[in-house]
Scaffold this active site. Structure first.
Site, short mmCIF file in Angstrom:
data_model
loop_
_atom_site.label_atom_id
_atom_site.label_comp_id
_atom_site.label_asym_id
_atom_site.label_seq_id
_atom_site.Cartn_x
_atom_site.Cartn_y
_atom_site.Cartn_z
N ASP A 58 6.81 19.93 28.21
CA ASP A 58 8.11 20.51 27.62
C ASP A 58 7.89 21.82 26.86
O ASP A 58 8.69 21.93 25.79
CB ASP A 58 8.66 19.40 26.64
CG ASP A 58 10.13 19.45 26.34
OD1 ASP A 58 10.69 20.45 27.32
OD2 ASP A 58 10.48 18.90 25.22
N LYS A 64 11.68 13.02 11.66
CA LYS A 64 12.24 12.83 12.99
C LYS A 64 12.64 11.23 13.41
O LYS A 64 11.52 10.44 13.12
CB LYS A 64 11.22 13.11 14.04
CG LYS A 64 11.82 13.27 15.53
CD LYS A 64 10.82 13.78 16.58
CE LYS A 64 11.17 13.89 17.91
NZ LYS A 64 10.22 14.45 18.79
N GLY A 67 19.18 15.61 19.08
CA GLY A 67 18.74 15.55 20.51
C GLY A 67 19.03 14.26 21.06
O GLY A 67 19.80 13.54 20.48
N GLY A 68 19.02 14.27 22.26
CA GLY A 68 19.11 12.96 23.18
C GLY A 68 18.75 11.62 22.85
O GLY A 68 19.00 10.57 22.72
N MET A 69 17.32 12.02 22.05
CA MET A 69 16.47 10.80 21.85
C MET A 69 16.40 10.44 20.27
O MET A 69 16.12 9.32 20.08
CB MET A 69 15.09 10.95 22.42
CG MET A 69 14.26 9.58 22.40
SD MET A 69 12.55 9.91 23.00
CE MET A 69 11.68 8.36 22.48
N ALA A 70 16.35 11.72 19.51
CA ALA A 70 16.17 11.39 18.24
C ALA A 70 16.94 12.70 17.35
O ALA A 70 17.36 13.56 17.78
CB ALA A 70 14.60 11.66 17.86
N VAL A 115 16.34 15.22 13.80
CA VAL A 115 15.51 15.63 12.96
C VAL A 115 16.23 16.22 11.59
O VAL A 115 17.27 16.72 11.69
CB VAL A 115 14.73 16.91 13.62
CG1 VAL A 115 13.67 17.37 12.72
CG2 VAL A 115 13.90 16.52 14.87
N ALA A 140 18.54 19.21 13.45
CA ALA A 140 18.82 18.99 15.22
C ALA A 140 19.16 17.63 15.37
O ALA A 140 18.56 16.72 14.89
CB ALA A 140 17.92 19.76 15.85
#
Length: 378
Positions: free
Chosen positions: A152, A46, A23-26, A28, A21
């Site tokens: 979250d 990650k 995402g906006g920050m990292a 995986v 995956a």
């Protein structure tokens, strides 16, 4: 260079197998930790995006996640094994989960037009509550409570293993008493907007009660197969949670037991003082299952996942019924018979749930859930 050809060196090394995956920050990855004399271990890796690694505030969040989660050793929490920086790349090695997310489970049930059994929904969330209770009350080496808040809890961060276990992951925006919190310093709203509590939405300091609200929202979604809060625009979504009246869960889910509806309603109270703590919420979910003689179990969840995801279902051990055990075999038979009974009852309960005439006065138009967030991090 292709991701699957990269090698991250340290005292040992990781070989990236595939990207799971982004995402906006990292990002995986599924990866293989390679050691001496043929040692290998499958992990999730990650890696923070380079632009965030250059921002001290976001890099600190990433490092705090690793340091905080590494000590949260609990059966319902994704484990963190290692944190490293190599040539400017910051990464953490985590437990690799073979299974699906609750988001995938909900999407699959939507596609099939079939409701999730309430006992499995209760089982999943009761295990999330166990993870939250552990985190909320975690103490340091000196016995001082850290007051950890996840912030979250959402379908994408709850993982279901092929053998029926439930894991809460991604403490990326969690806060603790000992950590710097950028959200409090600048009144920054961080989290997924459709799962945040009213107090989290408006950016005031939050405690464990915000996680209970989010857990209640996820439980609703498991039962309804639709989001409780659905406004797309950020400002409208914030108003939907903070200003609009609390949705009438009993009216939206008239065919769900009133006891379970009551637990959802309590968890999503706008007044944080009315929400139960994680231990009480989880116990209430278990007691509801016992009262209705439908106790959720890992074997039942495993059988359910095996039926829903036949193409990818791959448990890490030989099924117990093949080894002479009967728990999973019985669960598989119950799953099959339950599906047959549901189909024989027609569409009133398990048919095309895009037809709202049988279920609720609330209009139901399925669309893929938006993952937009005020500040969505992975």
């Amino acid at each position: 260079m292709a991701d699957n050809a990269r090698v991250i060196e340290y005292l040992g090394k990781f070989r990236l197998v595939r990207r799971i995956a982004r995402g906006g920050m990292a990002t995986v990855y599924e990866a293989e930790q390679v050691g001496d004399r043929g040692f290998t271990k499958r992990v999730a890796l990650k890696v923070i995006h380079e632009k965030f690694a250059r921002e001290p505030e976001w890099l600190q969040l990433f490092m705090d996640e690793a340091k905080l989660s590494a000590n949260l050793v609990h059966g319902n929490i994704v484990q963190i094994f290692q944190f490293e920086e190599v040539n400017g790349d910051f990464y953490m090695a985590m437990e690799y989960i073979r299974g699906v997310t609750v988001r995938a489970l909900i999407d699959r049930h939507r596609a099939l037009g079939e409701r999730i059994p309430p006992n499995l929904a209760a089982y999943i969330l009761s295990r999330v509550c166990r993870a939250l209770d552990y985190a909320h009350n975690f103490v340091d080496d000196l016995g001082n409570r850290l007051y950890i808040v996840h912030r979250d809890v959402s379908p994408g961060n709850i993982l279901l293993t092929w053998d029926g276990q439930v894991k809460l992951g991604d403490f990326g925006i969690a806060k603790a008493r000992t950590m710097h919190d950028p959200a409090e310093a600048r009144q920054l709203t961080i989290g997924k907007k459709h799962y945040m509590s009213p107090e989290q939405v408006i950016g005031i300091p939050v405690d464990w009660r915000t996680d209970i609200f989010s857990t209640g929202v996820v439980l609703f979604e498991l039962l309804a197969l639709e989001q409780l809060f659905r406004e797309v625009e950020t400002e409208a979504a914030m108003d939907e949670v903070t200003i609009a009246p609390t949705p009438n869960v009993a009216r939206i889910l008239p065919d769900v037991d009133t006891g379970l509806v009551g637990l959802v309603t309590l968890a999503i109270s706008k007044d944080p003082m009315l929400r139960p703590n994680a231990a009480i919420f989880g116990l209430a979910l278990d007691e509801w299952c016992v009262t209705h003689h439908t106790l959720g179990t890992p074997e039942q969840l495993q059988a359910h996942l095996a039926r829903l995801f036949p193409a990818t279902y791959s448990p890490p051990v030989e099924p117990s019924h093949a080894r002479g055990g009967d728990l999973l075999g019985r669960a598989l038979r119950d799953e099959a018979s339950g599906t047959a009974r549901a189909r024989s009852r027609g569409s009133d309960q398990h048919g095309d749930i895009s037809d709202s005439t049988h279920h609720s006065p609330r209009r139901r138009r399925w669309r893929r859930s938006s993952s937009n967030a005020v500040c969505d991090v992975i």
